[in-house]
Motif scaffolding. Structure first.
Motif, mmCIF file in Angstrom:
data_model
loop_
_atom_site.group_PDB
_atom_site.id
_atom_site.type_symbol
_atom_site.label_atom_id
_atom_site.label_comp_id
_atom_site.label_asym_id
_atom_site.label_seq_id
_atom_site.Cartn_x
_atom_site.Cartn_y
_atom_site.Cartn_z
ATOM 1 N N PHE A 27 9.217 53.716 -34.511
ATOM 2 C CA PHE A 27 8.894 52.329 -34.848
ATOM 3 C C PHE A 27 7.491 51.928 -34.396
ATOM 4 N N CYS A 28 6.922 52.656 -33.448
ATOM 5 C CA CYS A 28 5.561 52.349 -33.000
ATOM 6 C C CYS A 28 4.514 52.777 -34.022
ATOM 7 N N LYS A 29 4.922 53.567 -35.005
ATOM 8 C CA LYS A 29 3.998 54.087 -36.008
ATOM 9 C C LYS A 29 4.163 53.396 -37.365
ATOM 10 N N TRP A 30 5.094 52.442 -37.464
ATOM 11 C CA TRP A 30 5.331 51.770 -38.741
ATOM 12 C C TRP A 30 4.188 50.829 -39.093
ATOM 13 N N THR A 31 3.864 50.785 -40.357
ATOM 14 C CA THR A 31 2.885 49.844 -40.897
ATOM 15 C C THR A 31 3.583 48.535 -41.245
ATOM 16 N N PRO A 32 2.834 47.477 -41.520
ATOM 17 C CA PRO A 32 3.477 46.249 -42.004
ATOM 18 C C PRO A 32 4.302 46.490 -43.267
ATOM 19 N N GLN A 33 3.834 47.378 -44.122
ATOM 20 C CA GLN A 33 4.574 47.691 -45.343
ATOM 21 C C GLN A 33 5.901 48.379 -45.021
ATOM 22 N N ASP A 34 5.888 49.260 -44.021
ATOM 23 C CA ASP A 34 7.138 49.906 -43.596
ATOM 24 C C ASP A 34 8.144 48.871 -43.105
ATOM 25 N N TRP A 35 7.664 47.871 -42.368
ATOM 26 C CA TRP A 35 8.569 46.867 -41.803
ATOM 27 C C TRP A 35 9.266 46.046 -42.873
ATOM 28 N N ALA A 36 8.641 45.895 -44.021
ATOM 29 C CA ALA A 36 9.207 45.058 -45.082
ATOM 30 C C ALA A 36 10.566 45.556 -45.534
ATOM 31 N N GLY A 37 10.851 46.832 -45.345
ATOM 32 C CA GLY A 37 12.121 47.388 -45.810
ATOM 33 C C GLY A 37 13.130 47.637 -44.712
ATOM 34 N N LYS A 38 12.897 47.128 -43.490
ATOM 35 C CA LYS A 38 13.801 47.403 -42.385
ATOM 36 C C LYS A 38 14.836 46.288 -42.260
ATOM 37 N N ASN A 39 16.124 46.664 -42.356
ATOM 38 C CA ASN A 39 17.188 45.657 -42.346
ATOM 39 C C ASN A 39 17.795 45.500 -40.949
ATOM 40 N N HIS A 40 19.049 44.987 -40.897
ATOM 41 C CA HIS A 40 19.643 44.601 -39.617
ATOM 42 C C HIS A 40 19.931 45.778 -38.691
ATOM 43 N N GLU A 41 19.911 46.992 -39.188
ATOM 44 C CA GLU A 41 20.163 48.111 -38.287
ATOM 45 C C GLU A 41 19.045 48.258 -37.258
ATOM 46 N N TYR A 42 17.924 47.577 -37.486
ATOM 47 C CA TYR A 42 16.793 47.626 -36.550
ATOM 48 C C TYR A 42 16.651 46.338 -35.749
ATOM 49 N N ASP A 43 17.718 45.552 -35.667
ATOM 50 C CA ASP A 43 17.628 44.274 -34.950
ATOM 51 C C ASP A 43 17.375 44.448 -33.453
ATOM 52 N N GLU A 44 17.750 45.586 -32.876
ATOM 53 C CA GLU A 44 17.457 45.796 -31.457
ATOM 54 C C GLU A 44 15.949 45.748 -31.208
ATOM 55 N N ILE A 45 15.179 46.281 -32.150
ATOM 56 C CA ILE A 45 13.724 46.258 -32.016
ATOM 57 C C ILE A 45 13.219 44.824 -32.085
ATOM 58 N N ARG A 46 13.739 44.058 -33.051
ATOM 59 C CA ARG A 46 13.321 42.664 -33.207
ATOM 60 C C ARG A 46 13.752 41.814 -32.012
ATOM 61 N N ASP A 47 15.045 41.894 -31.684
ATOM 62 C CA ASP A 47 15.609 41.002 -30.669
ATOM 63 C C ASP A 47 15.035 41.265 -29.280
ATOM 64 N N ASN A 48 14.722 42.519 -28.989
ATOM 65 C CA ASN A 48 14.272 42.884 -27.643
ATOM 66 C C ASN A 48 12.761 43.054 -27.562
ATOM 67 N N MET A 49 12.076 42.717 -28.661
ATOM 68 C CA MET A 49 10.615 42.729 -28.721
ATOM 69 C C MET A 49 10.045 44.081 -28.320
ATOM 70 N N LEU A 50 10.599 45.139 -28.904
ATOM 71 C CA LEU A 50 10.064 46.467 -28.693
ATOM 72 C C LEU A 50 8.817 46.651 -29.541
ATOM 73 N N GLY A 51 7.941 47.542 -29.113
ATOM 74 C CA GLY A 51 6.754 47.836 -29.899
ATOM 75 C C GLY A 51 5.482 47.307 -29.264
ATOM 76 N N TRP A 52 4.483 47.069 -30.117
ATOM 77 C CA TRP A 52 3.117 46.767 -29.668
ATOM 78 C C TRP A 52 2.956 45.330 -29.175
ATOM 79 N N ASP A 53 2.172 45.196 -28.116
ATOM 80 C CA ASP A 53 1.898 43.892 -27.510
ATOM 81 C C ASP A 53 0.461 43.931 -27.001
#
Length: 226
Positions: A27-53
């Protein structure tokens, strides 16, 4: 911050990570375009604010105050039950750059120099009203416990670490002439919204001037799942 500054910081940290032979999760290598197709199975990333800061704390002086970091794993204190009580991060601090003085109300963490230059961590105890105490500070570094005077800069060379306790003020500097530092952080569950006490009031996420397309999305920019 300009989006171009954020993109440059991310690319610089990616290069430092490669230099030291580490690999990032997908998930650290995804582009904005990649994110457009990510559904609820990736909610842990969204909810826990994983990734770039990437932050300049709203001060507009990223090369002086701020740093780049990646949250690799984290729980979520907002959820009634959360499966992870721990967190892990990677951080990059460049020469001439500092992370502001702060402590955590609840979180204990280990800061590890994963490679690059030497990091200097200034430590103070906090008084009851949030000022710098003049008392000696108990320090634990890689199995060694000792005390240092208030305001001491603890020097970590690559491979060395320090334990940071709740109410222990700390900041980060790079020792001049040693180069950018890749830091690791292993800690209790991270709650940036409520568990940081900065010595001087500052912001957290930068206002962004969109002067070029985003290379990676920041952890507070993910689109909602459909």
């Amino acid at each position: 911050m300009k989006r171009s500054e954020i993109n440059q910081a991310i690319k610089g940290m990616e290069a430092l990570i490669r230099e030291h032979g580490l690999e990032l999760p997908p998930f650290c290598k995804w582009t904005p375009q990649d994110w457009a197709g990510k559904n609820h199975e990736y909610d842990e990333i969204r909810d826990n604010m994983l990734g770039w800061d990437i932050t300049d704390y709203g001060l507009g002086k990223f090369d002086e105050v701020g740093f780049a970091l990646i949250t690799l794993r984290n729980g979520n204190v907002k959820q009634e039950k959360y499966t992870k009580t721990y967190a892990e991060k990677l951080l990059m601090v460049k020469e001439g750059q500092t992370a502001p003085m702060h402590f955590h109300w609840n979180k204990m963490e280990d800061i590890i120099n994963r490679g690059g230059g030497n990091v200097l961590i200034t430590v103070y105890n906090s008084t009851e009203n949030g000022e710098f105490a003049d008392t000696d500070v108990k320090v634990n570094c890689d199995g060694r416990e000792f005390t240092v005077p208030a305001g001491t800069q603890v020097r970590l060379q690559p491979g060395e670490s320090i334990t940071v306790y709740p109410f222990m003020y700390h900041d980060f500097h790079v020792e001049e002439g040693t180069g950018a530092v890749l830091l690791g952080e292993v800690s209790m569950c991270n709650d940036d919204e409520n568990d940081n006490r900065f010595y001087e009031p500052i912001g957290r996420f930068p206002a962004i001037e969109e002067d070029e397309p985003a290379y990676r999305l920041l952890c507070n920019e993910y689109p909602a799942a459909e």
